[in-house]
Design an enzyme around this catalytic site. Structure first.
Site, short mmCIF file in Angstrom:
data_model
loop_
_atom_site.label_atom_id
_atom_site.label_comp_id
_atom_site.label_asym_id
_atom_site.label_seq_id
_atom_site.Cartn_x
_atom_site.Cartn_y
_atom_site.Cartn_z
N ILE A 1 13.00 19.52 -0.99
CA ILE A 1 12.32 20.39 -1.95
C ILE A 1 12.22 21.84 -1.46
CG2 ILE A 1 9.88 20.09 -1.23
CD1 ILE A 1 9.29 19.54 -4.26
N ASN B 1 -3.20 18.07 1.90
CA ASN B 1 -4.46 17.32 2.12
C ASN B 1 -5.61 18.26 1.77
OD1 ASN B 1 -5.30 18.84 4.58
ND2 ASN B 1 -3.42 17.93 5.39
N GLY C 1 5.05 15.47 6.94
CA GLY C 1 5.80 15.18 5.72
C GLY C 1 6.25 16.42 4.98
N VAL C 2 6.16 16.36 3.67
CA VAL C 2 6.65 17.47 2.86
C VAL C 2 5.79 18.73 3.09
CG1 VAL C 2 5.38 16.92 0.72
CG2 VAL C 2 7.63 17.98 0.58
N ASP C 3 4.52 18.53 3.37
CA ASP C 3 3.60 19.64 3.65
C ASP C 3 4.09 20.43 4.88
OD1 ASP C 3 1.33 21.22 3.56
OD2 ASP C 3 -0.06 19.66 4.22
N SER D 1 1.77 11.45 -2.70
CA SER D 1 1.09 10.25 -2.15
C SER D 1 2.02 9.12 -1.71
CB SER D 1 0.05 9.67 -3.14
OG SER D 1 -1.07 10.49 -3.24
N GLY E 1 4.20 8.98 0.73
CA GLY E 1 4.54 8.95 2.15
C GLY E 1 3.36 8.43 2.95
N VAL E 2 2.78 9.32 3.76
CA VAL E 2 1.64 8.97 4.63
C VAL E 2 0.50 8.34 3.83
CG1 VAL E 2 -0.11 9.96 6.16
CG2 VAL E 2 2.20 10.84 6.22
N TYR E 3 0.30 8.76 2.58
CA TYR E 3 -0.84 8.27 1.79
C TYR E 3 -0.60 6.89 1.18
CZ TYR E 3 -3.58 12.59 2.26
OH TYR E 3 -4.33 13.64 2.75
N1 AR6 Z 1 11.50 17.32 0.32
C1 AR6 Z 1 11.16 16.40 -0.61
N2 AR6 Z 1 10.41 15.30 -0.36
C2 AR6 Z 1 9.99 15.13 0.91
C3 AR6 Z 1 10.29 16.04 1.96
C4 AR6 Z 1 11.08 17.18 1.62
N3 AR6 Z 1 11.42 18.09 2.53
N4 AR6 Z 1 9.73 15.58 3.11
C5 AR6 Z 1 9.10 14.41 2.81
N5 AR6 Z 1 9.27 14.14 1.48
P1 AR6 Z 1 4.14 12.86 2.39
P2 AR6 Z 1 1.64 12.17 0.99
C6 AR6 Z 1 8.77 12.99 0.70
O1 AR6 Z 1 3.79 11.95 3.51
O2 AR6 Z 1 1.98 10.73 1.01
C7 AR6 Z 1 0.80 15.37 4.96
O3 AR6 Z 1 0.56 15.31 6.32
C8 AR6 Z 1 8.42 11.73 1.47
O4 AR6 Z 1 9.60 10.98 1.75
O5 AR6 Z 1 4.71 14.19 2.69
O6 AR6 Z 1 1.11 12.77 -0.29
C9 AR6 Z 1 -0.29 16.11 4.19
O7 AR6 Z 1 -0.85 17.16 4.95
C10 AR6 Z 1 7.51 11.02 0.47
O8 AR6 Z 1 8.27 10.28 -0.49
O9 AR6 Z 1 2.84 13.13 1.43
C11 AR6 Z 1 -1.28 15.02 3.93
O10 AR6 Z 1 -2.15 14.81 5.02
C12 AR6 Z 1 6.82 12.18 -0.27
O11 AR6 Z 1 7.55 13.37 0.10
C13 AR6 Z 1 -0.43 13.80 3.73
O12 AR6 Z 1 0.78 14.05 4.44
C14 AR6 Z 1 5.36 12.39 0.08
O13 AR6 Z 1 5.16 12.07 1.44
C15 AR6 Z 1 -0.08 13.60 2.28
O14 AR6 Z 1 0.58 12.38 2.13
#
Ligand code: AR6
Length: 174
Positions: free
Chosen positions: A12, A25, A33-35, A118, A120-122
């Site tokens: 993204i 968060n 993750g994406v953040d 949500s 990924g980690v969530y």
């Molecule tokens: N581009 C697109 N999607 C992505 C990318 C990217 N570069 N990187 C990861 N994803 P997550 P959450 C996908 O864990 O579950 C953070 O630490 C990933 O494969 O990023 O909402 C925040 O600070 C997954 O399918 O977000 C919060 O503490 C999706 O993005 C917590 O994680 C979401 O995964 C939020 O957890």
């Protein structure tokens, strides 16, 4: 005109759209993750801008510039942590999508991209999250008169599969 919803597999942070959505968060001060990927690509100015926002509640959203990203803006939203499904997770996740679209409508954005909030980690089950994403976007598109394209960006293969399956199920009723 109604916007087109496109499911794509991509990073993204590379997308040149009016706004990308960050799955953040409540602190809005970065994470993994994406953040983490969005903060790295946008540069330290993004954290400085986020510090001024005083956090964000689950299900709500706040906007910053995109700084060094190809996207002009970042809409930060906070998805629910999955804890079995009986704690308003579905309502809160739908509210994330609605809140982001409300911001897009106010700014007159033509293109925006959502990650799988949500999923990924969530820990949100991808099939359920995909159905909520597609339905809540479809339900709120009429308010976004300028919006032409909404990208649903999948990173992981199982999430992409879940999105395609849900999209095919729902397509018939949209
Ligand atoms: N581009 C697109 N999607 C992505 C990318 C990217 N570069 N990187 C990861 N994803 P997550 P959450 C996908 O864990 O579950 C953070 O630490 C990933 O494969 O990023 O909402 C925040 O600070 C997954 O399918 O977000 C919060 O503490 C999706 O993005 C917590 O994680 C979401 O995964 C939020 O957890």
């Amino acid at each position: 005109m109604t916007a087109t919803i496109k499911i794509i597999q991509d990073n993204i942070t590379q997308l040149k759209v009016d706004a990308i959505v960050n799955a953040a968060n409540v602190s809005l001060l970065g994470g993994g993750g994406v953040d983490g990927a969005i903060h790295s690509a946008a540069g330290p100015e993004l954290l400085e801008a986020c510090k001024k926002l005083n956090g964000c509640r689950v299900g709500q959203a706040k906007i910053t510039p995109g700084f060094r990203l190809p996207a002009r803006f970042v809409i930060h939203t906070v998805g629910p942590i999955w804890s079995g499904g009986d704690n308003d997770e579905s309502k809160l996740l739908a509210s994330c999508y609605r809140s982001c679209l409300d911001i897009a409508a106010v700014h007159g954005f033509k293109s925006m991209a959502f990650p799988a909030i949500s999923c990924g980690v969530y820990g949100y089950p991808a099939d359920q999250a995909a159905a909520i994403a597609i339905n809540s976007i479809a339900d709120n598109l009429q308010n976004c008169v300028d919006l032409e394209t909404v990208y649903l960006v999948c990173f992981a293969e199982p999430v992409l599969k879940a999105y395609h399956e849900q999209f095919n199920c729902i397509k018939g009723v949209l």
